[in-house]
Design a protein around this motif. Structure first.
Motif, short mmCIF file in Angstrom:
data_model
loop_
_atom_site.label_atom_id
_atom_site.label_comp_id
_atom_site.label_asym_id
_atom_site.label_seq_id
_atom_site.Cartn_x
_atom_site.Cartn_y
_atom_site.Cartn_z
N TYR A 125 0.83 -1.34 -0.05
CA TYR A 125 -0.01 0.00 -0.01
C TYR A 125 0.91 1.08 0.04
O TYR A 125 1.63 1.62 0.96
CB TYR A 125 -0.81 0.11 1.34
N HIS B 145 -14.25 -5.51 4.77
CA HIS B 145 -14.82 -6.73 4.08
C HIS B 145 -14.43 -7.71 5.16
O HIS B 145 -13.94 -7.83 6.19
CB HIS B 145 -13.90 -6.89 3.01
N THR C 163 -4.63 -2.71 10.88
CA THR C 163 -5.64 -3.68 10.47
C THR C 163 -6.73 -3.61 11.63
O THR C 163 -6.43 -3.72 12.77
CB THR C 163 -4.82 -5.06 10.41
N HIS D 159 -13.08 -6.69 8.67
CA HIS D 159 -11.75 -5.89 8.96
C HIS D 159 -11.43 -4.96 7.69
O HIS D 159 -12.02 -5.24 6.71
CB HIS D 159 -10.60 -6.99 9.10
N LYS E 174 3.08 0.58 3.27
CA LYS E 174 2.67 -0.82 3.95
C LYS E 174 2.94 -2.30 3.23
O LYS E 174 2.48 -2.17 2.18
CB LYS E 174 1.34 -0.79 4.72
O1 LIG Z 1 -3.88 -5.03 4.93
C1 LIG Z 1 -4.45 -5.31 5.93
O2 LIG Z 1 -4.33 -4.97 7.01
C2 LIG Z 1 -5.71 -6.22 5.59
C3 LIG Z 1 -5.85 -6.86 4.16
C4 LIG Z 1 -6.74 -7.75 4.07
O3 LIG Z 1 -7.69 -8.00 4.69
C5 LIG Z 1 -6.75 -8.66 2.56
O4 LIG Z 1 -6.06 -8.37 1.98
O5 LIG Z 1 -7.92 -9.36 2.70
#
Ligand SMILES: O=C(O)CCC(=O)C(=O)O
Ligand SMILES: [Fe+2]
Length: 669
Positions: free
Chosen positions: A520, A529, A559, A593, A603
């Motif tokens: 990210y 999601h 997260t 989350h 990140k």
């Molecule tokens: O980047 C995160 O903290 C969560 C990523 C996530 O939940 C996902 O890629 O399914």
């Protein structure tokens, strides 16, 4: 305390007819003595004197009389628990069934309970985290709730005490706040700091008692020592001595072994050792038909199964999962295998009629082996830590954390492979949108007024044509997160990683899907999601997620589990593991989350999803669809929602962007 007898009850009333009758009788039959004037004066004097004496006696003994009356009331309250006194005594204790309820996990119940007690005793930490509701960083803590008095028992004494307090001129001094101590060996204060930095700073301004309490990392429980997997233990995996715990860090040379997805520029797709993984499993389709051939033959399938997916994880992997879950049984086989029982089931639920037999008959059982254990890797001691929900919830979701699950070298290696691969892919992605309205929102966002027509999309897909993709891609200027994937068996790392996960959490390597690395850039987030499909028709869903942070993040990027009140700061090497499904096999809404915005820095995460069981194509590279036509190494960007700028760049293609995907997914290879 001795119980005094209540004064005898007096008859409340005497029937008037009786009284009248008696007095009447007296007057008529026995009129009584007659008195002279002198006798009368003496009699009056005697009466006055008697009254005076009675008055003095009453004055002197008044308190005793008062107390006597009180005791009469108390006894009444004991006998009638519905009286106000009795009610107050019950609720003051705060000993509601919920508060007293222990978690059911026999292994962790003691500790969970102790943490809960700690929480209710008084920490501004738990108050603030819980109150936010959306999982956002806790706001300034309010005055902490002090320790509550021990719950009163419903006894006469308790009630008497209540009563006396009420009558006392000064209220009694409440007991001093209870300082709950947890076993320092079993807690990890540094971890808490990561999670609760904001609150901690605020709380430090408060009283000493709070500070002492804040020192207790209530969110964490380092789990029981007996769950430890020692280096020489045989454990659940049968491995050669030492193999389970020693890990040679990923060296720069190893990076080449990890083949990330997407068609490299030479046009050949990387292959994984899929046959090896599933060679011991019966393959319903042993014809050797190529997957793409099966894809096209499946086009006529009119399966009407559509799963509503309001908040489901990144579509790319979901697609891979769905396609992997459905291909084992051909429609013919499905028909011939139909048992009376399943027909009955289908009759009960006509919507499921078109599902393959395997899906309909699948009985989800919660992974009993989903149990955290302490492991050792490369000389690192890696104990599990359970994150306690800071919200009252009946959720079955458990979130565990392992610090240093990956070494620095492993994290660095994975980041390097990912960055290199992103660079090597064709820089111009094709852009795909879940709907025209999402596309419009993104256009508004980049302040471009464009009239969008269906002609802008490649036929049969949700992707913009090359020209429009390039244009919008420039306007959006790479404003998305990047996901690359590698598959089990494609590197030494994947094998070692899955063994480590198996040791730490009991998750079967064969039930795991691809390995996805996501980066990210600053300012990026990912929408709220669930990793499973809410109200999905296929129960063979992602039962658990394993996420590892590959670097620290300067600011943001946590997260968050808003339904649980849990949020975790990225720390290099730290792993998070949680279950997405309930013991009954339903997608748990509480597992929702969100990857919050990276405020400063960037990140990187590695994520792998685990399923209830292994499927033929699980963890294998999905065959790439031919549409839209594109040159080698063209990435795609999927914007399957607008929320949180959740466009994501992928190095590989699956079927999710195809218009007819939903209708044929159960029969795709
Ligand atoms: O980047 C995160 O903290 C969560 C990523 C996530 O939940 C996902 O890629 O399914
Ligand atoms: Fe997720």
């Amino acid at each position: 305390m001795a119980r005094r007898r209540p004064p005898p009850k007096r008859p409340s009333s005497i029937p008037s007819s009786l009284t009248r009758k008696n007095s009447d009788t007296r007057r008529l039959v026995n009129p009584g003595p007659s008195f002279t004037g002198t006798e009368m004066t003496g009699f009056v004097r005697a009466i006055l004197l008697g009254a005076l004496v009675a008055g003095v006696v009453a004055f002197l003994f008044y308190p005793d009389i008062s107390r006597l009356l009180q005791h009469w009331e108390i006894d009444t309250a004991v006998q009638q628990p519905d009286l106000p006194n009795a009610k107050a005594a019950k609720s003051n204790g705060g000993n509601t069934p919920e508060a007293g309820q222990a978690k059911t996990d026999p292994k962790t119940s003691r500790k969970v309970r102790s943490v809960k007690e700690n929480k209710s005793t008084s920490t501004s930490k738990s108050t603030s985290t819980t109150s936010n509701g959306d999982g956002s960083p806790p706001k300034k803590a309010k005055a902490p709730k002090r320790a509550e008095a021990p719950p009163p028992q419903e006894t006469e004494e308790t009630l008497e005490c209540t009563c006396q307090q009420t009558n006392a001129p000064e209220p009694p001094t409440p007991p001093p706040p209870k300082k709950v101590k947890t076993n320092p060996k079993k807690t990890k204060p540094p971890v808490k700091t990561d999670l609760m930095e904001d609150e901690e700073e605020e709380v430090e301004e408060d009283s000493e008692v709070e500070l002492m309490e804040i020192e207790e990392p209530i969110e964490f429980i380092e789990l029981e020592a007996e769950e430890e997997v020692s280096p020489d233990s045989t454990g659940p995996v049968s491995l050669k001595d030492g193999e389970a715990i020693t890990f040679t860090p990923l060296s720069p040379g190893d990076e080449d072994v990890i083949r990330l997805g997407g068609r490299p520029k030479d046009g050949k797709q990387a292959s994984s050792s899929r046959e090896k993984r599933h060679s011991d499993k019966p393959k319903p389709d042993a014809s050797g038909t190529s997957s793409s051939a099966k894809n096209s033959s499946a086009k006529n399938d009119t399966s009407t199964t559509k799963s509503k997916k309001p908040h489901t994880a990144n579509s790319s992997d979901k697609d891979s999962r769905n396609s992997s879950q459905k291909q084992n049984i051909t429609p013919q086989e499905s028909k011939s295998q139909k048992s009376t029982e399943s027909q009955a089931n289908a009759a009960e639920n006509p919507e499921n009629e078109d599902l393959p037999e395997e899906v309909r008959n699948f009985k989800p059982t919660f992974l009993k082996t989903f149990t955290p254990k302490k492991i050792f890797a490369d000389g690192r001691r890696i104990p599990p830590v359970e994150l306690i929900p800071q919200k009252d919830t009946n959720s079955t979701v458990k979130v565990f954390l392992f610090n240093d699950f990956l070494s620095d070298a492993e994290c660095d290696g994975l980041r390097r492979v990912h960055d290199k691969h992103v660079q090597e892919m064709n820089t111009q992605p094709l852009l795909c949108f879940d709907s025209i309205s999402t596309l419009r929102k993104h256009l508004d966002d980049v302040r471009h007024k464009v009239h969008v027509t269906p002609q802008d999309f490649v036929k049969g897909t949700k992707c913009l044509n090359e020209t429009f993709s390039q244009q919008l891609g420039q306007w959006m200027s790479g404003n998305w997160s990047y996901s690359t994937a590698f598959y089990p068996g494609e590197s030494r790392f994947s094998t070692i990683f899955e063994k480590r996960v198996q040791q730490a959490m009991g998750l079967d390597p064969l039930n795991g899907g691809k390995f996805q690395i996501t980066s990210y850039p600053q300012g990026k987030a990912y929408k709220a999601h669930t990793d499973c499909v809410l109200d999905g028709t296929d129960p063979r869903d992602r039962v658990a997620s394993v996420l590892v942070y590959l670097d620290d993040v300067e600011e943001g990027g946590e997260t968050k589990f808003p339904e649980l009140g849990i949020w975790v700061k990225p720390r290099k090497g730290r792993a998070l593991v949680w279950n997405n499904m309930s013991p009954q096999g339903a997608c748990e809404p509480h597992s929702l989350h969100v990857a919050s915005k990276v405020d400063q820095g960037s990140k990187y995460i590695l994520i792998r999803w685990y399923y209830y069981k292994s499927f033929y194509s699980l963890g294998k590279r999905p065959p790439e669809p031919t549409l839209p036509t594109r040159s080698a190494a063209t990435p795609r960007v999927s914007c399957d929602d607008y929320d949180n700028g959740s466009c994501r760049w992928y190095d590989e293609w699956n079927n999710d962007h195809l218009l007819d995907y939903e209708y044929k997914k159960y029969t795709l290879i």
